[in-house]
Design an enzyme around this catalytic site. Structure first.
Site, PDB file in Angstrom:
ATOM      1  N   ASP A  90       0.788  -1.044  -0.014  1.00 34.17           N
ATOM      2  CA  ASP A  90      -0.207   0.115   0.441  1.00 34.17           C
ATOM      3  C   ASP A  90       0.605   1.113  -0.126  1.00 34.17           C
ATOM      4  OD1 ASP A  90      -2.139   1.268   0.210  1.00 34.17           O
ATOM      5  OD2 ASP A  90      -3.237   0.069   1.591  1.00 34.17           O
ATOM      6  N   ASP A 107     -11.044   1.495  -3.180  1.00 29.31           N
ATOM      7  CA  ASP A 107     -11.619   1.306  -2.162  1.00 29.31           C
ATOM      8  C   ASP A 107     -12.828   1.001  -2.420  1.00 29.31           C
ATOM      9  OD1 ASP A 107      -8.622   1.002  -0.854  1.00 29.31           O
ATOM     10  OD2 ASP A 107      -9.518   2.531   0.769  1.00 29.31           O
TER      11      ASP A 107
HETATM   12  C1  GLA Z   1      -5.965   1.901   1.933  1.00 29.50           C
HETATM   13  C2  GLA Z   1      -6.126   0.515   1.088  1.00 29.50           C
HETATM   14  C3  GLA Z   1      -7.599  -0.010   2.062  1.00 29.50           C
HETATM   15  C4  GLA Z   1      -6.460  -0.287   3.325  1.00 29.50           C
HETATM   16  C5  GLA Z   1      -6.022   0.697   4.079  1.00 29.50           C
HETATM   17  C6  GLA Z   1      -5.474  -0.019   5.357  1.00 29.50           C
HETATM   18  O1  GLA Z   1      -6.485   2.572   2.157  1.00 29.50           O
HETATM   19  O2  GLA Z   1      -6.492   1.713   0.644  1.00 29.50           O
HETATM   20  O3  GLA Z   1      -7.322  -1.078   1.054  1.00 29.50           O
HETATM   21  O4  GLA Z   1      -5.056  -1.811   3.041  1.00 29.50           O
HETATM   22  O5  GLA Z   1      -5.140   1.014   3.947  1.00 29.50           O
HETATM   23  O6  GLA Z   1      -5.358   0.970   5.285  1.00 29.50           O
END
Ligand code: GLA
Length: 727
Positions: free
Chosen positions: A464, A528
């Site tokens: 990430d 997301d």
């Molecule tokens: C980001 C990612 C999510 C998740 C969060 C965790 O927002 O896009 O899918 O992994 O971080 O903090």
């Protein structure tokens, strides 16, 4: 005027060497380059192969002339439209030595044609002491062109490069529209189409990652191009850092497209002997419409970008813990979730954020990559073993490039972050970007990840990157370029140590999705948002460049956490099937009926994933209230089309839809394989008449693709999947 007044014999005294050309060609694409030694190089032609045409003909057909009020010669375009050559319009290369030596003119010195599809053109400018090396390659499978440019400082002093497009690509004058990509967090890959105009269309991204809002991709269209037909050209920069794309229509009638890295001030300084290489620029052309263009990019990703590790394996069904538990981890809860996930057919269990250090929320612990003993008293490997004992792979979330100021790592090394001296950090998700240009930072990250991956036999990591980098400064110098390379290098180091490890690229959803990152990763977390309705347009936009096999797509909870929209399981699962399917919901909050539906969707995905990921992808031109995408097997014996109703319509019934791409000579048994229940609002509908959810009906490919099918009346926010099998 001046020319006309000169005596006839004077007009021809300038001797120009006879032009020299090279041509790169595949069965579906050709590029002809003018590479006359001692002259500027140029793109003479790019498009469908010309089988009966000599380059000399194109050169003569392209003759331009001087005009009153301008230079006495028509200035030729070159690969870089560099400043010294005087062409009007924005240059493709800008560099200087302390305000001097900017008037470069690159002239061909050497041409190396390796084979029919690959060549290198080396140019020099003795005046500014620069050498420029252009590499062109047409991929024989995808017919996609890749170009990259390398600039070397041959002078005695440093030179600063402010801009270096990989190529100034001339655009066919019939391209009258531009399709571009925009969006935001949780709504990536939205498209906009504009008419071209005289002047400049400019997109710049300085987010320090590919970005949610400015994907480095553009598509040129004519007035008549659509999904199914017409001339289209697509362009993409394979780069996960800052970038600039521009299309300029000059007043001299010519248009050029440029893509390259966006540099911070003074960022690209080359010492004597040093070189800079642009990221690869990709270009695809077809006269068969937008769906065909996407197929070319998909083929390219498979043929030239993805590792065989990804291509050779069926894409396993994921379970991701994020929206199920957020930071509320416990070994017991996760084991229960894992058991439930395995029971409905999940194949890979990915433990998201919250498993390490003091990371009980997003304010602390980031950077401390040690499993939290209070959450995992038996160690993380115990959970990983348990997951494997259920027949699933174990995956783990990392955000290697970031640190919470409230962490042991930051307390020990406050100097390890990127920061502009004297400037406050811009707050973003309580975290700061680590300076990966420092060897010791990468060594720490590698050691931590390598240790966990090795000891717990981790098969998969979700990588990430959750904030923009507004101040990419390392030890006083702009470092966005070096930071982007350092991320790739760290990924590669892990890859070398763990060749089978799969990596997902995530940056708060789709903030780092491009061909550059795909060289090191295997899956893109596109957004997301697990809102299936929003996902329809997000995945549609992403499909312009990326194959379904890399588009992570999860079934979220009934009420989407981000949009608060409620969608039923049929719609959520039906949407996730057309991608790399996964789940991201608390299975303990789902009804037995919904779990059964989810299980059925997983089985359907598994049954058809070879077709979904291996077939030719197609989008259908539809009114705005519909979204229809399909996959058709290479031999066209089988196909699947997902048809989503996005909103209401003013007509009483939705319109008839043509399934283009089916073989008109074949007969297809036509069935609706999703959802399990009849979707029509009133009966009898075509579903009853043609027994589409039962034994099906045989229609000719001709009837289905030329006449099409009247869709039944469905509620907005629902979808169905058609299956066609040759009879
Ligand atoms: C980001 C990612 C999510 C998740 C969060 C965790 O927002 O896009 O899918 O992994 O971080 O903090």
């Amino acid at each position: 005027m001046a020319d006309a007044t000169r005596p006839e014999n004077e007009r021809h005294t300038q001797t120009t060497p006879p032009p020299q050309f090279i041509s790169l060609q595949t069965t579906n694409a050709q590029i002809i380059l003018t590479v006359t030694r001692g002259a500027q190089p140029g793109v003479l032609y790019w498009g469908q192969p010309l089988s009966n045409t000599k380059p000399e003909e194109i050169a003569i057909l392209s003759t331009r002339q001087a005009v009153h009020g301008g230079p006495m010669i028509d200035l030729p375009a070159s690969f870089s439209n560099e400043l010294g050559a005087g062409l009007s319009g924005p240059p493709g290369f800008i560099a200087h030595r302390n305000g001097q030596d900017w008037a470069a003119i690159f002239r061909v010195t050497t041409v190396i044609q390796e084979n029919e599809t690959k060549a290198m053109v080396i140019c020099r400018d003795e005046n500014t002491k620069l050498q420029c090396q252009y590499e062109f390659e047409l991929n024989p499978k995808s017919h996609v062109l890749s170009v990259s440019t390398r600039i070397e400082n041959m002078g005695a002093d440093d030179i600063i490069i402010d801009w270096c497009a990989a190529l100034c690509m001339p655009l066919d004058p019939s391209f009258s529209r531009l399709k571009s990509f925009t969006g935001r967090w949780a709504m990536e890959f939205q498209t906009e189409t504009i008419e071209t105009f005289t002047g400049s269309y400019l997109r710049e991204n300085k987010a320090g990652r590919t970005s949610h809002d400015t994907f480095p991709g553009l598509i040129a269209l004519t007035d008549h191009s659509n999904e199914d037909s017409g001339k289209v050209a697509g362009f993409h920069l394979g780069w996960s850092g800052n970038h600039r794309s521009r299309v300029d229509r000059h007043t001299d009638g010519r248009s050029f497209l440029q893509m390259g890295e966006l540099f911070f001030p003074g960022e690209m300084r080359l010492c004597p002997g040093e070189a800079y290489q642009t990221p690869p620029f990709y270009a695809a052309y077809t006269d068969q419409g937008l769906s065909r263009l996407s197929q070319m990019f998909h083929t390219h990703v498979n043929a030239a970008i993805l590792d065989k590790r990804t291509k050779d394996r069926a894409r396993p069904v994921h379970y991701n813990t994020w929206e199920a538990i957020y930071f509320d981890h416990s070994e017991e809860k996760l084991k229960k979730l894992a058991k439930k996930a395995a029971a409905i057919g999940v194949e890979r269990f990915v433990l998201d954020d919250g498993w390490f250090g003091a990371r009980r929320n997003d304010k602390s612990g980031l950077g401390d990559w040690y499993a939290a003993a209070e959450l995992y008293p038996n160690g993380l490997c115990d959970l990983a073993d348990y997951v494997r004992s259920l027949g699933m792979e174990f995956g783990l979330w990392f955000e290697p490039e970031m640190v919470n100021p409230d962490s042991d790592l930051y307390r020990a090394h406050p100097d390890w972050v990127l920061a502009a001296p004297g400037v406050d950090h811009i707050p973003a998700r309580n975290q700061l970007p680590l300076d990966l240009t420092r060897r010791e930072v990468c060594d720490y990250l590698f050691e931590r990840m390598h240790d966990l991956i090795s000891t717990c036999a981790i098969a998969y990591i979700k990588w990430d990157m959750n904030r923009d980098i507004q101040h990419p400064v390392s030890q006083g110098h702009s470092a966005a370029h070096r930071q982007t390379h350092a991320v790739s290098k760290l990924m590669q180091r892990l890859r070398d140590a763990h060749p089978d490890l799969e990596i997902e690229s995530c940056a708060s959803g789709g903030g780092r999705a491009d061909f550059g990152i795909l060289r090191h990763t295997d899956r893109l977390w596109l957004s997301d948002s697990n809102d299936a309705l929003d996902r329809q347009s997000i995945q549609l936009g992403g499909s312009s460049f990326f194959p379904l096999s890399v588009l992570g797509s999860h079934v979220g909870p009934e009420k989407c956490h981000i949009t608060h929209r409620r969608l039923n399981m049929d719609m959520r699962a039906g949407t996730a099937i057309f991608g790399h399917m996964g789940l991201e919901l608390n299975l303990f909050n789902e009804s037995e009926a919904d779990l059964a539906t989810l299980g059925a969707a997983i089985s359907l995905y598994k049954k058809h994933r070879q077709l979904i990921h291996g077939g030719n992808f197609i989008r259908i031109d539809t009114p705005d209230y519909l979204n229809i995408v399909g996959v058709i097997a290479e031999d066209r014996t089988e196909a699947m089309f997902a048809c989503a109703k996005l909103s209401g319509h003013t007509s009483t019934l939705p319109q008839r839809i043509r399934f283009s791409g089916l073989d008109r000579e074949k007969e297809y048994l036509t069935r609706i394989i999703w959802p399990m229940s009849d979707i029509a609002i009133t009966t009898p509908s075509i579903i009853d008449i043609a027994s589409l959810t039962g034994d099906g009906h045989v229609f000719s490919g001709e009837a289905l693709s030329v006449h099409g099918i009247q869709l039944p009346l469905m509620h907005p926010g629902t979808c169905m999947i058609f299956h066609f099998h040759e009879r």
